[in-house]
Design a protein around this motif. Sequence first.
Motif, PDB file in Angstrom:
ATOM      1  N   PRO A 103      44.241 -17.390  -1.734  1.00  0.00           N
ATOM      2  CA  PRO A 103      43.368 -18.133  -0.821  1.00  0.00           C
ATOM      3  C   PRO A 103      42.433 -19.063  -1.586  1.00  0.00           C
ATOM      4  O   PRO A 103      42.040 -18.771  -2.720  1.00  0.00           O
ATOM      5  N   ALA A 104      42.084 -20.162  -0.960  1.00  0.00           N
ATOM      6  CA  ALA A 104      41.125 -21.104  -1.516  1.00  0.00           C
ATOM      7  C   ALA A 104      40.291 -21.665  -0.377  1.00  0.00           C
ATOM      8  O   ALA A 104      40.745 -21.715   0.768  1.00  0.00           O
ATOM      9  N   GLN A 105      39.082 -22.085  -0.693  1.00  0.00           N
ATOM     10  CA  GLN A 105      38.193 -22.629   0.334  1.00  0.00           C
ATOM     11  C   GLN A 105      38.877 -23.787   1.058  1.00  0.00           C
ATOM     12  O   GLN A 105      39.364 -24.723   0.431  1.00  0.00           O
ATOM     13  N   GLY A 106      38.941 -23.701   2.380  1.00  0.00           N
ATOM     14  CA  GLY A 106      39.582 -24.728   3.193  1.00  0.00           C
ATOM     15  C   GLY A 106      41.087 -24.598   3.268  1.00  0.00           C
ATOM     16  O   GLY A 106      41.752 -25.414   3.906  1.00  0.00           O
ATOM     17  N   GLY A 107      41.657 -23.580   2.627  1.00  0.00           N
ATOM     18  CA  GLY A 107      43.104 -23.395   2.598  1.00  0.00           C
ATOM     19  C   GLY A 107      43.684 -22.966   3.934  1.00  0.00           C
ATOM     20  O   GLY A 107      43.013 -22.347   4.759  1.00  0.00           O
ATOM     21  N   THR A 108      44.946 -23.295   4.146  1.00  0.00           N
ATOM     22  CA  THR A 108      45.657 -22.954   5.370  1.00  0.00           C
ATOM     23  C   THR A 108      45.914 -21.458   5.450  1.00  0.00           C
ATOM     24  O   THR A 108      46.276 -20.826   4.467  1.00  0.00           O
TER      25      THR A 108
END
Length: 162
Positions: A107-112
Amino acid sequence: MSNAYLYRMPSGIPGDVSRKLDSTIETQFFNASLPFASYGLPVKLVSGKVVPFAAADVATSLYGFLVRPYPTQSAQEPIGTATPPTSGSANILRRGWMTVKCNAGTPAQGGTVYVRIDTPSGAKVVGGIEAVADSTHTVALTGVSFTNAGDANGNVEIEYNI
Protein backbone atom coordinates in the motif's frame (compact mmCIF):
# COMPACT_ATOMS: atom_id res chain seq x y z
CA MET A 1 0.84 -13.49 21.53
CA SER A 2 2.93 -10.82 23.10
CA ASN A 3 1.47 -7.60 24.43
CA ALA A 4 4.77 -5.71 24.27
CA TYR A 5 5.50 -3.26 21.46
CA LEU A 6 9.26 -3.01 21.12
CA TYR A 7 9.55 -0.77 18.07
CA ARG A 8 6.19 0.36 16.69
CA MET A 9 2.53 0.04 17.61
CA PRO A 10 0.26 -1.59 15.01
CA SER A 11 -1.16 0.72 12.37
CA GLY A 12 -4.60 -0.24 13.68
CA ILE A 13 -6.97 -3.15 14.07
CA PRO A 14 -8.84 -4.34 10.96
CA GLY A 15 -12.39 -3.02 11.05
CA ASP A 16 -11.72 -0.16 13.46
CA VAL A 17 -12.83 3.29 12.37
CA SER A 18 -9.67 5.32 12.69
CA ARG A 19 -11.12 8.86 12.59
CA LYS A 20 -14.42 8.52 14.38
CA LEU A 21 -15.58 12.14 14.37
CA ASP A 22 -15.61 12.44 10.60
CA SER A 23 -17.16 9.08 9.70
CA THR A 24 -20.64 7.96 8.77
CA ILE A 25 -21.71 4.53 10.01
CA GLU A 26 -25.12 2.94 9.55
CA THR A 27 -26.75 -0.25 10.74
CA GLN A 28 -27.63 -3.04 8.31
CA PHE A 29 -28.26 -6.76 8.81
CA PHE A 30 -26.10 -9.81 8.11
CA ASN A 31 -27.19 -12.54 5.71
CA ALA A 32 -26.67 -15.71 7.78
CA SER A 33 -26.01 -17.85 4.70
CA LEU A 34 -23.09 -15.64 3.53
CA PRO A 35 -20.89 -14.97 6.59
CA PHE A 36 -17.89 -12.63 6.73
CA ALA A 37 -14.45 -14.04 7.63
CA SER A 38 -13.29 -10.90 9.44
CA TYR A 39 -13.95 -7.21 10.08
CA GLY A 40 -12.77 -4.46 7.74
CA LEU A 41 -13.95 -6.20 4.57
CA PRO A 42 -15.91 -4.47 1.81
CA VAL A 43 -19.63 -5.27 1.75
CA LYS A 44 -22.39 -5.17 -0.80
CA LEU A 45 -26.10 -4.88 -0.09
CA VAL A 46 -28.27 -7.69 -1.51
CA SER A 47 -31.98 -7.95 -0.76
CA GLY A 48 -31.62 -5.65 2.24
CA LYS A 49 -28.73 -7.56 3.86
CA VAL A 50 -24.96 -7.11 3.73
CA VAL A 51 -22.84 -9.85 2.19
CA PRO A 52 -19.14 -10.17 1.28
CA PHE A 53 -17.82 -9.69 -2.24
CA ALA A 54 -17.74 -12.81 -4.43
CA ALA A 55 -17.10 -13.89 -8.01
CA ALA A 56 -18.41 -11.62 -10.78
CA ASP A 57 -18.90 -8.63 -8.46
CA VAL A 58 -17.98 -5.22 -9.82
CA ALA A 59 -16.73 -1.99 -8.23
CA THR A 60 -20.21 -0.49 -8.19
CA SER A 61 -21.34 -3.31 -5.87
CA LEU A 62 -19.45 -1.64 -3.01
CA TYR A 63 -21.83 -0.44 -0.30
CA GLY A 64 -19.35 0.12 2.54
CA PHE A 65 -16.98 -1.66 4.92
CA LEU A 66 -17.76 -3.92 7.88
CA VAL A 67 -16.97 -2.09 11.13
CA ARG A 68 -15.57 -3.88 14.19
CA PRO A 69 -17.80 -2.99 17.12
CA TYR A 70 -16.15 -1.96 20.34
CA PRO A 71 -16.44 -2.96 23.08
CA THR A 72 -17.21 -6.53 22.12
CA GLN A 73 -18.51 -9.37 24.27
CA SER A 74 -15.78 -11.79 23.19
CA ALA A 75 -12.63 -10.58 24.94
CA GLN A 76 -10.75 -13.87 24.48
CA GLU A 77 -9.83 -13.38 20.82
CA PRO A 78 -6.45 -11.81 20.03
CA ILE A 79 -6.47 -8.34 18.45
CA GLY A 80 -7.46 -8.43 14.79
CA THR A 81 -8.71 -12.03 14.79
CA ALA A 82 -12.32 -11.58 15.89
CA THR A 83 -14.89 -13.27 13.68
CA PRO A 84 -18.04 -11.29 12.91
CA PRO A 85 -21.38 -12.81 13.90
CA THR A 86 -23.44 -14.48 11.18
CA SER A 87 -26.76 -12.87 12.06
CA GLY A 88 -28.15 -9.73 13.63
CA SER A 89 -27.11 -6.16 13.02
CA ALA A 90 -23.89 -5.01 11.38
CA ASN A 91 -22.21 -1.60 11.47
CA ILE A 92 -21.25 -0.41 8.01
CA LEU A 93 -18.83 2.43 7.25
CA ARG A 94 -20.46 4.52 4.50
CA ARG A 95 -17.97 7.37 4.64
CA GLY A 96 -14.73 7.88 6.53
CA TRP A 97 -11.46 6.21 7.52
CA MET A 98 -10.86 2.65 8.67
CA THR A 99 -8.05 0.18 9.27
CA VAL A 100 -8.15 -2.86 6.99
CA LYS A 101 -5.90 -5.87 6.42
CA CYS A 102 -4.02 -5.71 3.11
CA ASN A 103 -3.36 -9.27 1.92
CA ALA A 104 -1.15 -8.57 -1.10
CA GLY A 105 0.92 -5.80 -2.60
CA THR A 106 2.45 -2.74 -0.99
CA PRO A 107 0.00 0.00 0.00
CA ALA A 108 1.00 3.60 -0.60
CA GLN A 109 -0.66 6.92 0.17
CA GLY A 110 -3.34 7.53 -2.47
CA GLY A 111 -2.92 4.01 -3.86
CA THR A 112 -5.76 2.04 -5.43
CA VAL A 113 -7.61 -0.44 -3.21
CA TYR A 114 -8.54 -3.77 -4.80
CA VAL A 115 -10.85 -6.52 -3.55
CA ARG A 116 -10.31 -10.16 -4.54
CA ILE A 117 -13.42 -11.68 -6.12
CA ASP A 118 -12.16 -15.18 -6.98
CA THR A 119 -9.14 -17.54 -7.15
CA PRO A 120 -8.06 -17.44 -3.50
CA SER A 121 -4.47 -18.39 -2.70
CA GLY A 122 -2.84 -18.39 0.73
CA ALA A 123 -3.49 -15.00 2.37
CA LYS A 124 -5.34 -13.77 -0.74
CA VAL A 125 -8.90 -14.54 0.34
CA VAL A 126 -12.05 -13.84 -1.63
CA GLY A 127 -13.45 -10.54 -0.38
CA GLY A 128 -10.07 -9.47 1.01
CA ILE A 129 -8.26 -6.19 0.39
CA GLU A 130 -5.16 -6.04 -1.83
CA ALA A 131 -2.87 -3.26 -3.06
CA VAL A 132 -2.08 -4.74 -6.44
CA ALA A 133 -4.27 -5.77 -9.38
CA ASP A 134 -4.41 -9.49 -10.19
CA SER A 135 -5.82 -9.75 -13.70
CA THR A 136 -9.56 -10.48 -13.54
CA HIS A 137 -9.36 -11.86 -10.00
CA THR A 138 -9.49 -8.43 -8.33
CA VAL A 139 -11.67 -5.35 -8.76
CA ALA A 140 -10.48 -1.76 -8.18
CA LEU A 141 -12.81 -0.10 -5.70
CA THR A 142 -13.88 3.41 -6.66
CA GLY A 143 -13.85 6.12 -4.02
CA VAL A 144 -11.42 4.14 -1.83
CA SER A 145 -7.68 4.73 -1.40
CA PHE A 146 -4.88 3.92 1.02
CA THR A 147 -3.73 6.75 3.29
CA ASN A 148 -0.32 5.30 4.23
CA ALA A 149 1.97 2.31 3.82
CA GLY A 150 0.61 0.41 6.81
CA ASP A 151 2.59 -1.77 9.18
CA ALA A 152 4.55 -5.01 8.84
CA ASN A 153 1.41 -7.10 9.49
CA GLY A 154 -0.54 -5.57 6.58
CA ASN A 155 -2.75 -3.33 8.71
CA VAL A 156 -3.33 -0.10 6.81
CA GLU A 157 -5.74 2.82 6.86
CA ILE A 158 -8.10 3.50 3.94
CA GLU A 159 -10.37 6.41 3.20
CA TYR A 160 -13.80 5.88 1.64
CA ASN A 161 -16.12 8.45 0.07
CA ILE A 162 -14.01 11.38 1.25
